[in-house]
Write a protein that holds these residues in place. Structure first.
Motif, PDB file in Angstrom:
ATOM      1  N   TRP A  89      -6.755   4.600  -1.951  1.00  0.00           N
ATOM      2  CA  TRP A  89      -7.086   3.699  -0.828  1.00  0.00           C
ATOM      3  C   TRP A  89      -8.002   4.387   0.158  1.00  0.00           C
ATOM      4  O   TRP A  89      -8.904   3.778   0.714  1.00  0.00           O
ATOM      5  CB  TRP A  89      -5.818   3.199  -0.141  1.00  0.00           C
ATOM      6  CG  TRP A  89      -4.978   2.320  -1.042  1.00  0.00           C
ATOM      7  CD1 TRP A  89      -3.694   2.516  -1.413  1.00  0.00           C
ATOM      8  CD2 TRP A  89      -5.407   1.119  -1.681  1.00  0.00           C
ATOM      9  NE1 TRP A  89      -3.264   1.537  -2.258  1.00  0.00           N
ATOM     10  CE2 TRP A  89      -4.314   0.651  -2.444  1.00  0.00           C
ATOM     11  CE3 TRP A  89      -6.612   0.395  -1.724  1.00  0.00           C
ATOM     12  CZ2 TRP A  89      -4.366  -0.493  -3.208  1.00  0.00           C
ATOM     13  CZ3 TRP A  89      -6.664  -0.746  -2.483  1.00  0.00           C
ATOM     14  CH2 TRP A  89      -5.528  -1.183  -3.217  1.00  0.00           C
TER      15      TRP A  89
ATOM     16  N   ASP B 278      -2.161   6.922  -5.171  1.00  0.00           N
ATOM     17  CA  ASP B 278      -2.486   5.597  -4.615  1.00  0.00           C
ATOM     18  C   ASP B 278      -3.067   5.738  -3.229  1.00  0.00           C
ATOM     19  O   ASP B 278      -4.063   5.114  -2.885  1.00  0.00           O
ATOM     20  CB  ASP B 278      -1.236   4.735  -4.573  1.00  0.00           C
ATOM     21  CG  ASP B 278      -0.808   4.344  -5.973  1.00  0.00           C
ATOM     22  OD1 ASP B 278      -1.615   4.549  -6.894  1.00  0.00           O
ATOM     23  OD2 ASP B 278       0.327   3.859  -6.135  1.00  0.00           O
ATOM     24  N   TYR B 279      -2.401   6.597  -2.416  1.00  0.00           N
ATOM     25  CA  TYR B 279      -2.915   6.788  -1.054  1.00  0.00           C
ATOM     26  C   TYR B 279      -4.329   7.304  -1.088  1.00  0.00           C
ATOM     27  O   TYR B 279      -5.217   6.836  -0.369  1.00  0.00           O
ATOM     28  CB  TYR B 279      -2.035   7.777  -0.283  1.00  0.00           C
ATOM     29  CG  TYR B 279      -0.600   7.323  -0.121  1.00  0.00           C
ATOM     30  CD1 TYR B 279      -0.302   5.973  -0.015  1.00  0.00           C
ATOM     31  CD2 TYR B 279       0.437   8.228  -0.065  1.00  0.00           C
ATOM     32  CE1 TYR B 279       1.004   5.550   0.137  1.00  0.00           C
ATOM     33  CE2 TYR B 279       1.736   7.824   0.092  1.00  0.00           C
ATOM     34  CZ  TYR B 279       2.017   6.481   0.183  1.00  0.00           C
ATOM     35  OH  TYR B 279       3.294   6.079   0.329  1.00  0.00           O
TER      36      TYR B 279
ATOM     37  N   PHE C  54       0.822  -1.216   0.000  1.00  0.00           N
ATOM     38  CA  PHE C  54       0.000   0.000   0.000  1.00  0.00           C
ATOM     39  C   PHE C  54       0.850   1.257   0.000  1.00  0.00           C
ATOM     40  O   PHE C  54       0.404   2.302  -0.420  1.00  0.00           O
ATOM     41  CB  PHE C  54      -0.929   0.009   1.221  1.00  0.00           C
ATOM     42  CG  PHE C  54      -1.944  -1.093   1.188  1.00  0.00           C
ATOM     43  CD1 PHE C  54      -3.100  -0.952   0.427  1.00  0.00           C
ATOM     44  CD2 PHE C  54      -1.742  -2.264   1.894  1.00  0.00           C
ATOM     45  CE1 PHE C  54      -4.027  -1.965   0.383  1.00  0.00           C
ATOM     46  CE2 PHE C  54      -2.672  -3.273   1.846  1.00  0.00           C
ATOM     47  CZ  PHE C  54      -3.819  -3.136   1.099  1.00  0.00           C
ATOM     48  N   GLN C  55       2.091   1.094   0.474  1.00  0.00           N
ATOM     49  CA  GLN C  55       2.956   2.273   0.593  1.00  0.00           C
ATOM     50  C   GLN C  55       3.736   2.462  -0.699  1.00  0.00           C
ATOM     51  O   GLN C  55       4.935   2.294  -0.738  1.00  0.00           O
ATOM     52  CB  GLN C  55       3.936   2.068   1.748  1.00  0.00           C
ATOM     53  CG  GLN C  55       3.285   1.822   3.087  1.00  0.00           C
ATOM     54  CD  GLN C  55       2.915   3.109   3.783  1.00  0.00           C
ATOM     55  OE1 GLN C  55       3.609   4.102   3.667  1.00  0.00           O
ATOM     56  NE2 GLN C  55       1.799   3.090   4.493  1.00  0.00           N
ATOM     57  N   SER C  56       3.026   2.853  -1.780  1.00  0.00           N
ATOM     58  CA  SER C  56       3.722   2.948  -3.057  1.00  0.00           C
ATOM     59  C   SER C  56       4.560   4.219  -3.170  1.00  0.00           C
ATOM     60  O   SER C  56       5.460   4.292  -3.984  1.00  0.00           O
ATOM     61  CB  SER C  56       2.712   2.917  -4.199  1.00  0.00           C
ATOM     62  OG  SER C  56       1.887   4.061  -4.081  1.00  0.00           O
TER      63      SER C  56
ATOM     64  N   ALA D  86     -11.390   4.506  -1.342  1.00  0.00           N
ATOM     65  CA  ALA D  86     -11.969   3.166  -1.282  1.00  0.00           C
ATOM     66  C   ALA D  86     -12.428   2.869   0.133  1.00  0.00           C
ATOM     67  O   ALA D  86     -13.519   2.303   0.345  1.00  0.00           O
ATOM     68  CB  ALA D  86     -10.943   2.134  -1.741  1.00  0.00           C
ATOM     69  N   GLY D  87     -11.608   3.270   1.102  1.00  0.00           N
ATOM     70  CA  GLY D  87     -11.970   3.042   2.499  1.00  0.00           C
ATOM     71  C   GLY D  87     -13.252   3.765   2.846  1.00  0.00           C
ATOM     72  O   GLY D  87     -14.142   3.202   3.503  1.00  0.00           O
TER      73      GLY D  87
END
Lengths: 607, 99
Positions: A590, A586-587, A579-581, A593-594
Motif C-alpha cells: 500500500w 501488504d503494508y 488494509f490492516q491485514s 502504491a501510495g
C-alpha cells in the motif's frame, strides 16, 4: 412598624426548613409544638400588624430581579386587602395545624406532613403579601407545589398519586395563561407592581386590558377550580382531610378570587373580562352544586360545594362588588374548613368516607354533629350565620347588575342547602349503617373545630366594617338597593333554602331513601361525564400523539440519527480495516502504491 | 561519474531494494532490501545536492543515516524477538496486527 411583616411571612418558612433539614432528629412531640407554633407566631404578628399598621405599609427586603427594563423587588405589601387575607390564612392555618396534631397522630409521615404544611403556609402568605405579579407567581407556584405534595401525601396509594399529578397538570394549564398574562402586562406597561398596574389600568386599550385580564383569569380558573379547569379539585380529596380543609377549601383555592380583587381596576377597564368572571363564577356555582346533590363520598360533596362557593365569590367580584366577594371568601374560609374538619372527625372515627355506611352518628359524636350543623347552616345562608350575610350581599349586588346571575345564584343557594342537609341527615341521623363503634375525637381536634364554629357564626356580622376597611383601596364600591327590595330578595333566598332543607329532611329522613330517577341521577352521579369528555378530547389524543411521536420521530429520526452516526463509524472502520491485514508485505504494498500514486499526481502536475 | 549515471545507479538501488522487499520472505533480507532502497534515495539526494543547494540536502542525508542506524538497531532487536518466539523469521508468520 413594617418590619413586623417579616414576622408574618418567615416563621412558617423557618419551621419548614427546620423540619426538612432536621426532622429526623426531632422527637414527634417537638414537631407537634414547633410546626403549629411557627404558624401561631405568624398569626399573632398578623394580628399585631392589623392593629398597629394604619392603612398601607410595605417592607423592602432586597432587589430580586433586575433584567433589562424589568425591575422586581422582594418586598412585602400590607394593605387592607392583604391584611384580611393574611389574617384569614394564618388564623385558619394555625387551627388546622393544631387539628392535624390529632388527626395525623398515627401517621408514619408525621414530620414530612408538617414540613409540607408549614411550607404551604409560607407560600400562601408570600402570595398574599406580594406587591407585584412575579412575587405573587412564586407564591402561586409554591402553593401549587405544596398542594401536589399533600394530595399525593399517601403516594403509595395509586389513586392519591394520580390525583396529585392531575392537580399539578391541570394547574399547569392555568398557570400557562397566568404567565402569558404577566408577560403581556409587562410589554404593555413595563412594570409589574400592583399599584402601578392598577393606577395605569385606564391608560390601557380596552382590548389589551381584556386580553391580559382573561389570561390571568385562566390562571385563576386553574388555581380556584372553576370551569373549565375545576376537575382536579374533587380528586384532590385523596389527600389527608386537614389538607383538604386548609388548601382545598379555605385558602389556596381562593387565591384566584384574591388575585382578581387585587387587580380589579384592570378587570374593570374591560367590561368583557368582568362579565366573563361573573358568568364563569355563577355557572360554576350552579354546575358544581348540582353534582354535589348526588355524591356519596362525604369529602366529594364538600369538594363540589367548595367549587360552587368559590363560584359565588367570582360572581360577586365579577358584578363589581369586590368587598362582597372578599367577604364571602372570608366567611367561607371558616365554615368550609370547619365542614372539612368535622367530616375529617367522622372519617377518623369510622375509617370510611362513604355516607351510605354512616348514619346515626349524632349521639356518638355530639360535638362534631353540632359544629357541622352550625357550618351547614352558615353555608346554607340561614339568617344569623356567617354565610347568610356574605351570600346575601353577593346576591343583592348581582340583582342590580344582572337578574339572570341573581336567579341562578338563588337557585344554587337552594341546592346548597339541600345537599348540605342531605349530608347531615345521611351522616348523623337515622340508624347506623355498617359501623360498630364510633367515638368523639380528642380535644386537640374538637378544640379548633369549636373555634371555627364560633367564627362561622360571628364572622358574618361585620360586613359594613369589612367594607369600610377595604374602602381605602379606592375601587371598592357597592350599589344601593331599596330596603324593601333587599328584604324581598333576602326572603326569596332564605325561603328557598328552608324549603330545600325541608325537602332534604322529607327525602332522606322521612322517606328514608333518595330518589334514583334514572337518567338525570346517573348524569349527576357521573359528574356530567366531564372527566370522560376531557379524557377523550385531551388526554387520549395527547397520549396517542405522544406515542406516535415517540415511535416515529423519536425512535425513527432522533435515535436513527444518533445510532446511524455510530453505525457509520463502525462500518467505516470495518471497511478501512481491510488494509490492516497484519502482513508486512501488504503494508509495504500500500505504501509503494501510495508513493506511485503521489508521484503520478506530482509528475502530471509538473508536466 | 556523471550525474546521469549516478541517477541510474540510484534508480537501480531503489528498484532493487523494493523488488527484494517484495520478493523475499525472509525478514532479515527484507530489512536489508529496504536499507538498500533507502541508500538509493540517499544517493539521489546527494546528486541533487551537488547540483542545487548543497547544505540542506547534505544535512538531510546525515540525519537519514543517523535515523537509519537507530532504526536498524530497533528492527534487529525486534527480529531477534520474533526468532526467539516463533523459531524462524519469515514475513508470513507475524500477523497479530490484523485489524
Amino acid at each position: 412598624m413594617s418590619l413586623l411583616l417579616s414576622g408574618v411571612l418567615f416563621p412558617p418558612a423557618l419551621g419548614a426548613l427546620i423540619l426538612i433539614l432536621l426532622g429526623r432528629l426531632l422527637s414527634k412531640r417537638s414537631v407537634s409544638w414547633l410546626s403549629p407554633a411557627a404558624v401561631g407566631i405568624s398569626f399573632l404578628t398578623s394580628l399585631l400588624s392589623f392593629f398597629l399598621i394604619k392603612g398601607k405599609a410595605s417592607l423592602y427586603l432586597f432587589p430580586w430581579l433586575s433584567v433589562g427594563g424589568l425591575q422586581v423587588d422582594f418586598s412585602l405589601l400590607w394593605d387592607p386587602l392583604s391584611s384580611i387575607m393574611a389574617l384569614t390564612v394564618s388564623g385558619v392555618s394555625f387551627l388546622i395545624h393544631i387539628y392535624s396534631v390529632g388527626y395525623m397522630g398515627e401517621d408514619p409521615g408525621y414530620r414530612r406532613y408538617f414540613a409540607y404544611l408549614n411550607l404551604f403556609t409560607f407560600s400562601m402568605l408570600l402570595l398574599v403579601l406580594a406587591p407585584n405579579l412575579p412575587m405573587m407567581f412564586v407564591g402561586w407556584e409554591g402553593v401549587g407545589l405544596c398542594s401536589y405534595l399533600l394530595i399525593g401525601f399517601w403516594f403509595e396509594k395509586e389513586t392519591a398519586a394520580n390525583a396529585g399529578k392531575k392537580a399539578f397538570i391541570v394547574n399547569r394549564v392555568g398557570d400557562f395563561g397566568f404567565l402569558l398574562g404577566i408577560f403581556l402586562l409587562f410589554t404593555l406597561l413595563g412594570n409589574l407592581n400592583f399599584d402601578y398596574i392598577n393606577y395605569h389600568a385606564n391608560s390601557l386599550a380596552p382590548s389589551a386590558a381584556t386580553a391580559a385580564a382573561l389570561l390571568l383569569f385562566l390562571g385563576a380558573t386553574g388555581k380556584s377550580a372553576q370551569i373549565p379547569l375545576y376537575i382536579w379539585l374533587p380528586d384532590a380529596m385523596e389527600g389527608p382531610t386537614p389538607v383538604s380543609a386548609l388548601i382545598h377549601a379555605a385558602t389556596m383555592v381562593t387565591a384566584g378570587v384574591y388575585m382578581v380583587s387585587r387587580l380589579f381596576p384592570l378587570y374593570a377597564r374591560s367590561g368583557l373580562a368582568l362579565n366573563v368572571v361573573a358568568w364563569v363564577g355563577i355557572i360554576t356555582a350552579a354546575f358544581a352544586a348540582t353534582i354535589a346533590l348526588v355524591q356519596n363520598d362525604i369529602k366529594r360533596v364538600l369538594a363540589y360545594s367548595t367549587i360552587s362557593q368559590i363560584g359565588y365569590m367570582f360572581a360577586g367580584v365579577g358584578v363589581g362588588a369586590v368587598s362582597a366577594g372578599m367577604f364571602h371568601l372570608f366567611t367561607h374560609a371558616f365554615f368550609k374548613s370547619l365542614l372539612f374538619l368535622a367530616a375529617g372527625s367522622v372519617i377518623h372515627a369510622l375509617g370510611t368516607q362513604d355516607m351510605r355506611e354512616m348514619g346515626g352518628l349524632r349521639k356518638k359524636m355530639p360535638i362534631t354533629f353540632w359544629v357541622f350543623t352550625i357550618a351547614a347552616l352558615a353555608i346554607s345562608g340561614i339568617p344569623g350565620f356567617a354565610g347568610f350575610f356574605s351570600k346575601d350581599q353577593i346576591l343583592a349586588q348581582a340583582y342590580i347588575r344582572s337578574k339572570a346571575i341573581w336567579a341562578i345564584g338563588v337557585v344554587t343557594a337552594g341546592l346548597t342547602a339541600f345537599y348540605m342537609f342531605r349530608l347531615i341527615f345521611m351522616t348523623f341521623f337515622g340508624e347506623p349503617r355498617g359501623w360498630k363503634n364510633a367515638h368523639e375525637s380528642p380535644p386537640v381536634m374538637t378544640g379548633p373545630m369549636l373555634v371555627l364554629a364560633f367564627f362561622s357564626v360571628v364572622s358574618g356580622w361585620f360586613f359594613s366594617s369589612f367594607h369600610g376597611w377595604l374602602k381605602p383601596l379606592g375601587y371598592i364600591h357597592l350599589e344601593e338597593l331599596p330596603e324593601s327590595k333587599e328584604a324581598l330578595l333576602m326572603g326569596a333566598s332564605v325561603g328557598l333554602a328552608l324549603l330545600a332543607i325541608g325537602l332534604a329532611w322529607w327525602i332522606y329522613l322521612k322517606r328514608g331513601k333518595g330518589f334514583h330517577t334514572g337518567f338525570i341521577h346517573k348524569l349527576l352521579l357521573n359528574k356530567y361525564y366531564v372527566d370522560e369528555i376531557y379524557n377523550a378530547a385531551f388526554v387520549i389524543p395527547y397520549r396517542e400523539g405522544s406515542r406516535l411521536i415517540s415511535r416515529y420521530f423519536d425512535i425513527g429520526i432522533i435515535d436513527g440519527t444518533v445510532e446511524g452516526s455510530g453505525r457509520l463509524t463502525l462500518q467505516g472502520g470495518r471497511l478501512m480495516s481491510f488494509f490492516q491485514s497484519g502482513f508486512l508485505k501488504d503494508y509495504a504494498l500500500w505504501m509503494a502504491a501510495g508513493v506511485v500514486l503521489a508521484l503520478f499526481v506530482m509528475l502530471g502536475r509538473a508536466l | 561519474m556523471s550525474s546521469f549515471s549516478l541517477f541510474i545507479l540510484a534508480a537501480l538501488l531503489i528498484a532493487g531494494g523494493i523488488a527484494g522487499f517484495f520478493l523475499r520472505k525472509d525478514l532479515l533480507t527484507m530489512l536489508l532490501s529496504s536499507e538498500v532502497a533507502l541508500s538509493g534515495a540517499n544517493l539521489l539526494l546527494l546528486v541533487f545536492a551537488s547540483q542545487a543547494s548543497p547544505t540542506e540536502a547534505q544535512a538531510a542525508v546525515l540525519a537519514i543515516l543517523t535515523v537509519a542506524a537507530a532504526e536498524v538497531a530497533v528492527a534487529l532487536a525486534a527480529l531477534a524477538v520474533v526468532i526467539r518466539e516463533k523459531g524462524k523469521a519469515t514475513e508470513d508468520i507475524v500477523s497479530e496486527m490484523k485489524g
